[in-house]
Design a protein around this motif. Sequence first.
Motif, PDB file in Angstrom:
ATOM      1  N   ILE A   1       0.842  -1.203   0.000  1.00  0.00           N
ATOM      2  CA  ILE A   1       0.000   0.000   0.000  1.00  0.00           C
ATOM      3  C   ILE A   1       0.880   1.256   0.000  1.00  0.00           C
ATOM      4  O   ILE A   1       0.717   2.142  -0.845  1.00  0.00           O
ATOM      5  CB  ILE A   1      -0.963  -0.027   1.205  1.00  0.00           C
ATOM      6  N   ARG A   2       1.838   1.315   0.917  1.00  0.00           N
ATOM      7  CA  ARG A   2       2.709   2.511   0.948  1.00  0.00           C
ATOM      8  C   ARG A   2       3.617   2.560  -0.280  1.00  0.00           C
ATOM      9  O   ARG A   2       3.898   3.644  -0.816  1.00  0.00           O
ATOM     10  CB  ARG A   2       3.531   2.520   2.228  1.00  0.00           C
ATOM     11  N   GLY A   3       4.060   1.416  -0.750  1.00  0.00           N
ATOM     12  CA  GLY A   3       4.929   1.358  -1.929  1.00  0.00           C
ATOM     13  C   GLY A   3       4.214   1.772  -3.209  1.00  0.00           C
ATOM     14  O   GLY A   3       4.857   2.125  -4.197  1.00  0.00           O
ATOM     15  N   ASP A   4       2.904   1.738  -3.192  1.00  0.00           N
ATOM     16  CA  ASP A   4       2.139   2.115  -4.383  1.00  0.00           C
ATOM     17  C   ASP A   4       1.565   3.529  -4.327  1.00  0.00           C
ATOM     18  O   ASP A   4       1.286   4.116  -5.374  1.00  0.00           O
ATOM     19  CB  ASP A   4       0.957   1.145  -4.587  1.00  0.00           C
ATOM     20  N   TYR A   5       1.336   4.068  -3.115  1.00  0.00           N
ATOM     21  CA  TYR A   5       0.529   5.298  -3.039  1.00  0.00           C
ATOM     22  C   TYR A   5       1.144   6.477  -2.305  1.00  0.00           C
ATOM     23  O   TYR A   5       0.467   7.482  -2.147  1.00  0.00           O
ATOM     24  CB  TYR A   5      -0.838   4.976  -2.406  1.00  0.00           C
ATOM     25  N   CYS A   6       2.369   6.372  -1.797  1.00  0.00           N
ATOM     26  CA  CYS A   6       2.909   7.541  -1.090  1.00  0.00           C
ATOM     27  C   CYS A   6       4.429   7.588  -1.153  1.00  0.00           C
ATOM     28  O   CYS A   6       5.071   6.634  -1.624  1.00  0.00           O
ATOM     29  CB  CYS A   6       2.383   7.589   0.339  1.00  0.00           C
TER      30      CYS A   6
END
Length: 169
Positions: free
Chosen positions: A121-126
């Motif tokens: 999730i963090r690797g894709d969106y922030c």
Amino acid sequence: DDLLSKEEDTVFAKNMTDANAERTFIAVKPDGVQRGLVGEIIKRFEQRGYKLVAGKLMVAPKALLENHYKDLADKPFYSGLVTYMASGPVFAMVWEGKEVVKMGRKMLGATNPRESAPGTIRGDYCIDVGRNICHGSDAVETAQREIALWFKDDELCDYEFADKKWVYE
Ligand code: ADP
């Protein structure tokens, strides 16, 4: 129900009551809510096979956030962290299932998004650690403390998860 025999069903029911009933606290932070990522984050846990037990949108009181992050009180980023977390609504959730604390952390990625693998999730969106869009409990005991802090008992829904026999063996 012909997927499992009666004996298998009894064993299955017992397994479901312990190992598969682990719970974690996941929250979409104010930046995640503002950026329209609530649905995406829910979707990933839903599609993995985890069971949603509770969820609510709320502006967290500072006192709650100070308690939630009390172990970080001596860090230089602590007051900025509390201000950021109080800056808008968060979407707080409880998810349940096998090893959901550990798997939830894997699905979120590393604390610093730039060290998070694509696909997380963090690797894709922030990009920045101080705007890392989501929270997930880091241990089973932490999850228990955080769930009790954010939710009243009657906000945790007790229901049968229809997919469970297709998710667990
Ligand atoms: P995690 O949220 O991955 O469990 P921590 O408990 O170490 O990570 O930190 C809590 C939150 O504090 C992080 O998710 C992040 O939003 C923020 N944070 C951590 N380290 C920093 C930092 N160096 N600068 C700014 N914010 C930070």
